[in-house]
Design an enzyme around this catalytic site. Structure first.
Site, PDB file in Angstrom:
ATOM      1  N   GLY A 154       0.833  -1.199   0.000  1.00  0.00           N
ATOM      2  CA  GLY A 154       0.000   0.000   0.000  1.00  0.00           C
ATOM      3  C   GLY A 154       0.863   1.243   0.000  1.00  0.00           C
ATOM      4  N   GLY A 186      -0.904   7.331   2.627  1.00  0.00           N
ATOM      5  CA  GLY A 186      -0.116   8.034   3.641  1.00  0.00           C
ATOM      6  C   GLY A 186       0.605   7.085   4.577  1.00  0.00           C
ATOM      7  N   GLY A 221       1.476   3.849   4.152  1.00  0.00           N
ATOM      8  CA  GLY A 221       2.510   3.048   3.476  1.00  0.00           C
ATOM      9  C   GLY A 221       3.749   3.872   3.168  1.00  0.00           C
ATOM     10  N   ASP A 266      -8.716  -5.219   1.507  1.00  0.00           N
ATOM     11  CA  ASP A 266      -7.903  -6.397   1.181  1.00  0.00           C
ATOM     12  C   ASP A 266      -6.972  -6.786   2.333  1.00  0.00           C
ATOM     13  OD1 ASP A 266      -9.059  -6.087  -1.304  1.00  0.00           O
ATOM     14  OD2 ASP A 266      -7.266  -5.261  -2.256  1.00  0.00           O
ATOM     15  N   GLN A 299     -17.715   4.616  10.900  1.00  0.00           N
ATOM     16  CA  GLN A 299     -18.111   6.024  10.979  1.00  0.00           C
ATOM     17  C   GLN A 299     -18.949   6.422   9.767  1.00  0.00           C
ATOM     18  OE1 GLN A 299     -15.150   9.575  10.818  1.00  0.00           O
ATOM     19  NE2 GLN A 299     -16.004   9.438  12.883  1.00  0.00           N
ATOM     20  N   HIS A 344     -20.189   9.674   8.062  1.00  0.00           N
ATOM     21  CA  HIS A 344     -19.907  11.115   8.089  1.00  0.00           C
ATOM     22  C   HIS A 344     -21.196  11.874   7.807  1.00  0.00           C
ATOM     23  CE1 HIS A 344     -18.103  14.976   7.241  1.00  0.00           C
ATOM     24  NE2 HIS A 344     -16.908  14.503   7.559  1.00  0.00           N
ATOM     25  N   THR A 378     -16.185  18.348   3.508  1.00  0.00           N
ATOM     26  CA  THR A 378     -15.363  18.291   4.732  1.00  0.00           C
ATOM     27  C   THR A 378     -16.015  18.939   5.951  1.00  0.00           C
ATOM     28  OG1 THR A 378     -13.283  18.985   5.749  1.00  0.00           O
ATOM     29  CG2 THR A 378     -14.097  20.382   3.996  1.00  0.00           C
ATOM     30  N   GLU A 379     -15.656  18.366   7.108  1.00  0.00           N
ATOM     31  CA  GLU A 379     -16.060  18.949   8.386  1.00  0.00           C
ATOM     32  C   GLU A 379     -15.497  20.374   8.532  1.00  0.00           C
ATOM     33  OE1 GLU A 379     -16.161  16.058  11.475  1.00  0.00           O
ATOM     34  OE2 GLU A 379     -15.089  17.390  12.824  1.00  0.00           O
ATOM     35  N   HIS A 398     -17.874   6.356   5.953  1.00  0.00           N
ATOM     36  CA  HIS A 398     -16.689   7.184   5.752  1.00  0.00           C
ATOM     37  C   HIS A 398     -15.402   6.530   6.230  1.00  0.00           C
ATOM     38  CE1 HIS A 398     -14.383  10.832   5.285  1.00  0.00           C
ATOM     39  NE2 HIS A 398     -14.140  10.923   6.575  1.00  0.00           N
ATOM     40  N   GLU A 402      -5.548   3.163   8.033  1.00  0.00           N
ATOM     41  CA  GLU A 402      -6.964   2.837   8.269  1.00  0.00           C
ATOM     42  C   GLU A 402      -7.218   1.335   8.346  1.00  0.00           C
ATOM     43  OE1 GLU A 402      -9.805   5.147   6.062  1.00  0.00           O
ATOM     44  OE2 GLU A 402     -11.440   3.818   6.660  1.00  0.00           O
ATOM     45  N   ARG A 447     -14.163   7.898  15.642  1.00  0.00           N
ATOM     46  CA  ARG A 447     -12.966   8.692  15.345  1.00  0.00           C
ATOM     47  C   ARG A 447     -13.324  10.173  15.286  1.00  0.00           C
ATOM     48  NH1 ARG A 447     -10.489  11.045  10.642  1.00  0.00           N
ATOM     49  NH2 ARG A 447     -12.107  10.257   9.254  1.00  0.00           N
ATOM     50  N   LEU A 485      -5.252  11.274   9.742  1.00  0.00           N
ATOM     51  CA  LEU A 485      -3.978  11.619   9.084  1.00  0.00           C
ATOM     52  C   LEU A 485      -2.805  11.532  10.058  1.00  0.00           C
ATOM     53  CD1 LEU A 485      -5.016  14.457   6.577  1.00  0.00           C
ATOM     54  CD2 LEU A 485      -4.799  12.007   6.157  1.00  0.00           C
TER      55      LEU A 485
HETATM   56  C1  LIG Z   1     -13.034  11.760   1.325  1.00  0.00           C
HETATM   57  C2  LIG Z   1     -12.233  11.564   2.582  1.00  0.00           C
HETATM   58  C3  LIG Z   1     -11.757  12.668   3.278  1.00  0.00           C
HETATM   59  C4  LIG Z   1     -11.000  12.495   4.436  1.00  0.00           C
HETATM   60  N1  LIG Z   1     -10.519  13.598   5.095  1.00  0.00           N
HETATM   61  C5  LIG Z   1      -9.741  13.422   6.210  1.00  0.00           C
HETATM   62  C6  LIG Z   1      -9.172  14.544   6.895  1.00  0.00           C
HETATM   63  O1  LIG Z   1      -9.330  15.694   6.499  1.00  0.00           O
HETATM   64  N2  LIG Z   1      -8.420  14.308   7.995  1.00  0.00           N
HETATM   65  C7  LIG Z   1      -8.194  13.065   8.489  1.00  0.00           C
HETATM   66  O2  LIG Z   1      -7.508  12.912   9.488  1.00  0.00           O
HETATM   67  N3  LIG Z   1      -8.710  11.974   7.823  1.00  0.00           N
HETATM   68  C8  LIG Z   1      -9.467  12.127   6.717  1.00  0.00           C
HETATM   69  N4  LIG Z   1      -9.983  11.029   6.071  1.00  0.00           N
HETATM   70  C9  LIG Z   1      -9.536   9.691   6.472  1.00  0.00           C
HETATM   71  C10 LIG Z   1      -8.143   9.423   5.924  1.00  0.00           C
HETATM   72  O3  LIG Z   1      -7.937  10.178   4.755  1.00  0.00           O
HETATM   73  C11 LIG Z   1      -7.924   7.943   5.589  1.00  0.00           C
HETATM   74  O4  LIG Z   1      -8.231   7.177   6.717  1.00  0.00           O
HETATM   75  C12 LIG Z   1      -6.487   7.711   5.210  1.00  0.00           C
HETATM   76  O5  LIG Z   1      -6.067   8.574   4.171  1.00  0.00           O
HETATM   77  C13 LIG Z   1      -6.217   6.272   4.793  1.00  0.00           C
HETATM   78  O6  LIG Z   1      -4.855   6.196   4.453  1.00  0.00           O
HETATM   79  P1  LIG Z   1      -4.133   4.789   4.270  1.00  0.00           P
HETATM   80  O7  LIG Z   1      -2.705   5.075   3.963  1.00  0.00           O
HETATM   81  O8  LIG Z   1      -4.439   3.936   5.425  1.00  0.00           O
HETATM   82  O9  LIG Z   1      -4.876   4.166   2.999  1.00  0.00           O
HETATM   83  P2  LIG Z   1      -5.040   4.694   1.479  1.00  0.00           P
HETATM   84  O10 LIG Z   1      -4.605   6.094   1.299  1.00  0.00           O
HETATM   85  O11 LIG Z   1      -6.434   4.324   1.076  1.00  0.00           O
HETATM   86  O12 LIG Z   1      -4.022   3.803   0.695  1.00  0.00           O
HETATM   87  C14 LIG Z   1      -4.205   2.417   0.567  1.00  0.00           C
HETATM   88  C15 LIG Z   1      -3.120   1.885  -0.328  1.00  0.00           C
HETATM   89  O13 LIG Z   1      -3.162   0.474  -0.298  1.00  0.00           O
HETATM   90  C16 LIG Z   1      -3.064  -0.021  -1.605  1.00  0.00           C
HETATM   91  N5  LIG Z   1      -3.715  -1.342  -1.632  1.00  0.00           N
HETATM   92  C17 LIG Z   1      -4.944  -1.668  -1.152  1.00  0.00           C
HETATM   93  N6  LIG Z   1      -5.167  -2.986  -1.327  1.00  0.00           N
HETATM   94  C18 LIG Z   1      -4.060  -3.493  -1.914  1.00  0.00           C
HETATM   95  C19 LIG Z   1      -3.695  -4.766  -2.367  1.00  0.00           C
HETATM   96  N7  LIG Z   1      -4.496  -5.824  -2.233  1.00  0.00           N
HETATM   97  N8  LIG Z   1      -2.496  -4.922  -2.964  1.00  0.00           N
HETATM   98  C20 LIG Z   1      -1.655  -3.870  -3.130  1.00  0.00           C
HETATM   99  N9  LIG Z   1      -1.962  -2.623  -2.718  1.00  0.00           N
HETATM  100  C21 LIG Z   1      -3.143  -2.443  -2.112  1.00  0.00           C
HETATM  101  C22 LIG Z   1      -3.681   1.025  -2.496  1.00  0.00           C
HETATM  102  O14 LIG Z   1      -3.136   0.957  -3.776  1.00  0.00           O
HETATM  103  C23 LIG Z   1      -3.254   2.309  -1.774  1.00  0.00           C
HETATM  104  O15 LIG Z   1      -1.978   2.694  -2.243  1.00  0.00           O
HETATM  105  C24 LIG Z   1     -10.745  11.199   4.914  1.00  0.00           C
HETATM  106  C25 LIG Z   1     -11.233  10.096   4.225  1.00  0.00           C
HETATM  107  C26 LIG Z   1     -11.982  10.273   3.080  1.00  0.00           C
HETATM  108  C27 LIG Z   1     -12.525   9.064   2.381  1.00  0.00           C
END
Ligand SMILES: Cc1cc2nc3c(=O)[nH]c(=O)nc-3n(C[C@H](O)[C@H](O)[C@H](O)COP(=O)(O)OP(=O)(O)OC[C@H]3O[C@@H](n4cnc5c(N)ncnc54)[C@H](O)[C@@H]3O)c2cc1C
Length: 618
Positions: free
Chosen positions: A10, A13, A15, A214, A233, A235, A247-248, A346, A370, A381, A387
């Site tokens: 992944g 952020g 990863g 996944d 959650q 939203h 956004t909030e 959300h 996440e 949350r 973030l």
């Molecule tokens: C619209 C929106 C707005 C948000 N705004 C905020 C905010 O303002 N502030 C805040 O704190 N939080 C916010 N959140 C929550 C926060 O953004 C997310 O929880 C966070 O960005 C998730 O990051 P992550 O790195 O865990 O996953 P992601 O950024 O979703 O990355 C997942 C990665 O895993 C990879 N992946 C997935 N499955 C596989 C697989 N089987 N094989 C290989 N690669 C895989 C994908 O390619 C991707 O690169 C928001 C969420 C959303 C949906």
């Protein structure tokens, strides 16, 4: 077979932060991701990142707000780690070049967010996630960290001792989306899952189509418990026709919610007499749906969010992105009209059980972001807390996997220490429905639950996982008729939105379990119509759908078992928080092809104090 010290699955952020930290610790690290890094869903984050940076604020206040927001289901060691380390991470991002919004005096701007006692949400307009992702991607490029993008990880290579806490993770198997080939990635020191949220379990969601859970599904089937999955959650401000998030930050800047009668219902009907629109998200979502159910919703579906009074200059300065989203996805100009909004799925508070160092109960297997549950959010949350979770726990997981010394974790994982068995009365048998010999929904490392006593070499475990996966993909491709994944997935998504939403009751939850069982049976007959080897999204989505089914079942089982109202989980039969019974985490382990329910107590003892559960009002 590819080989590295640390493999990060992944490139969102979590990863990216994990990979940078592992490399700084001296590891040869690679990222394997089904999307190119900057297409990851972190890029959609809008409102901001919480950090106690200013005079008058402190990590202790941030921790208190987070524990209260969690409705006392967060673990204090994880919450305190988040709040202590977040300021350093935000400053690090700033030094790497993240263009945070600024006040007149040049300091990074901070705005109020729901459930926070201090305006500590640091932001870059309404595009904080986009900025964060690109800033970290630049660091990745600068450091020359290898990225295998458009490789879809389908299986973990884990040894198969009977007790999951004795198992070890040696790598992953991935499908090359560009060529259609499968290959193995051996990890000498550790695998870090950073695969994001499972929003696609629901049909009205702010999450991208790639968010299919996944990582949690693979870890679950390899023996890692899933924790607190029932806490989803919703939203309060998503656009009704698409689920796109508003956004909030709009409410943080002063946006107001109105019902059909033009009443400011958060105050008018006493949902949150102090904080009004800036109460915690679960409170606002329930208030909106209560208004709709009482006949005061607009078109029986949504309410209005109005920001016109903020004035064009302020809106364009701080929320320009929202103007474009409302125009493009709902056809509404928010400078001239209020925006229609309703609650939508959300975020998943639960996920892969980890300690505060990001490690799971399987040695060498980590999770962050996440997909993981450390647990900082408990049952709800607070906005702006995901973030910092990515950066703080991504970094820790990367450091630990690469051999860094973070000290002994206070949070236990797996069935160790204090835990109790659980029971839940289900209308249908949960878990695997495959006929003997047909491995459709169960896989650990080798695809069966038989034990070889951990006698193979790491390379052999990885090779065996690759061979098993080749067989599975071949068998999915060789069928010429059957059911299509899209139909199975859509049925489950609809049922989850109908039955496992903001308001939950026993009959609906049981119906969802029946629907999931039905979908599992149909999945036995699934087939892939597209036989091509280049960008075969039919095949990928068929594999993802199995993950969606496993997670839908875990969410619903947890929701059925927990007969109390806590945070985002409301139960019609028991509308009170019941600390005497439920101050514990819901744990699900995949054992012999079916979910096993158990519980672990919440850790409320922090570094300098014990958090006493109080009535949660805003
Ligand atoms: C619209 C929106 C707005 C948000 N705004 C905020 C905010 O303002 N502030 C805040 O704190 N939080 C916010 N959140 C929550 C926060 O953004 C997310 O929880 C966070 O960005 C998730 O990051 P992550 O790195 O865990 O996953 P992601 O950024 O979703 O990355 C997942 C990665 O895993 C990879 N992946 C997935 N499955 C596989 C697989 N089987 N094989 C290989 N690669 C895989 C994908 O390619 C991707 O690169 C928001 C969420 C959303 C949906």
């Amino acid at each position: 077979m590819h080989e590295h010290d640390v493999i990060v699955v992944g490139a969102g952020g979590a990863g990216l932060r994990a990979a940078i930290a592992a490399q700084e610790e001296g590891a040869d690290v690679a990222i394997v991701s089904k999307l190119h890094p900057v297409r990851s869903h972190t890029g959609a984050a809008e409102g901001g990142i919480n950090a106690a940076l200013r005079e008058g604020d402190s990590w202790e206040k941030h921790a208190y707000d987070t524990m209260k927001g969690s409705d006392y289901l967060g673990d204090a060691p994880a919450i305190e780690t988040l709040c202590k380390d977040s300021p350093e991470e935000v400053i690090q991002l700033e030094h790497w070049g993240l263009a945070f919004s600024r006040d007149e005096d040049g300091r990074m701007s901070q705005r109020p967010f729901g459930g926070m006692s201090f305006p500590r949400t640091t932001y870059a307009g309404a595009e904080t996630g986009h900025q964060l992702l690109h800033t970290m991607y630049e660091q990745l490029v600068k450091r020359g960290i290898q990225v295998y993008d458009e490789w879809y990880v389908t299986r973990l290579a884990v040894s198969d001792e009977e007790d999951p806490t004795d198992r070890e993770c040696h790598g992953v198997v991935a499908y090359d989306i560009k060529s259609g080939g499968l290959d193995a990635f051996r990890a000498r020191d550790g695998v870090i899952l950073a695969t994001g949220g499972p929003g696609q379990v629901f049909d009205h969601t702010t999450n991208a189509v790639a968010n299919t859970g996944d990582g949690p599904a693979m870890a679950y089937r390899a023996g890692v418990p899933l924790e607190d999955m029932e806490f989803i959650q919703f939203h309060p401000t998503t656009l009704p026709s698409t689920g796109v998030l508003i956004t909030e930050g709009v409410r943080g800047e002063g946006g107001i919610l109105y019902n059909e009668n033009g009443e400011r219902f958060m105050f008018e009907y006493g949902y949150a007499n102090n904080d009004g629109e800036l109460a915690s998200r679960d409170v606002v979502s329930r208030a909106e749906l209560t208004e709709v159910n009482a006949g005061r919703g607009i078109e029986d579906e949504y309410v209005h969010l109005d920001m016109r009074h903020l004035g064009e200059e302020r809106i364009i300065d701080r929320l320009e992105n929202i103007v474009h989203l409302a125009e493009d996805f709902e056809g509404v100009d928010p400078l001239e009209q209020p925006m229609p909004v309703k609650p939508g799925q959300h975020y998943a508070m639960g996920g892969i059980e980890t300690d505060e160092n990001g490690e799971t109960c399987i040695s060498g297997l980590y999770a962050a972001g996440e997909c993981a549950c450390a647990s900082v959010h408990g049952s709800n949350r607070l906005g702006g807390n995901a973030l910092p979770e990515l950066t703080v726990f991504g970094k820790r997981a990367g450091q630990h996997a690469a051999g860094g010394d973070l000290g002994t974790a206070k949070i236990e994982t797996g069935k160790r220490g204090d835990w109790e068995t659980g029971e839940v009365d289900t209308p249908v048998e949960p878990g695997d429905v495959s006929a003997p010999g047909e491995d459709v929904v169960a896989d650990g490392s080798g695809g069966t639950t038989t034990s070889s006593g951990g006698s193979l070499s790491p390379e052999k475990y990885v090779q065996r996982a690759l061979d098993t996966e080749r067989e599975r993909v071949e068998s999915l491709l060789e069928k010429d008729e059957g059911r299509q994944h899209a139909e199975i997935r859509a049925d489950v998504q609809k049922s989850m939105t109908r039955n496992v939403n903001v308001f939950r009751e026993e009959a609906g939850l049981k119906q969802a379990l029946r629907d999931i069982r039905d979908a599992r049976e149909k999945y036995q007959d699934v087939y892939v119509a597209d036989k091509s080897s280049t960008f075969n999204t039919d095949l990928i989505q068929t594999i993802e759908t199995r993950n969606v089914l496993d997670l839908a079942e875990a969410i619903t089982l947890g929701a059925l078992a927990r007969d109390e109202f806590r945070g985002a989980h409301w139960r019609k039969e028991n509308q009170e928080r019941r600390d005497e019974v439920w101050l514990k985490h819901t744990m699900l382990s995949w054992e012999d092809g079916r979910p096993d329910l158990w519980y672990r107590p919440v850790v409320l003892e922090g570094e300098n104090k014990t958090y006493e559960p109080k009535v949660r009002s805003y």
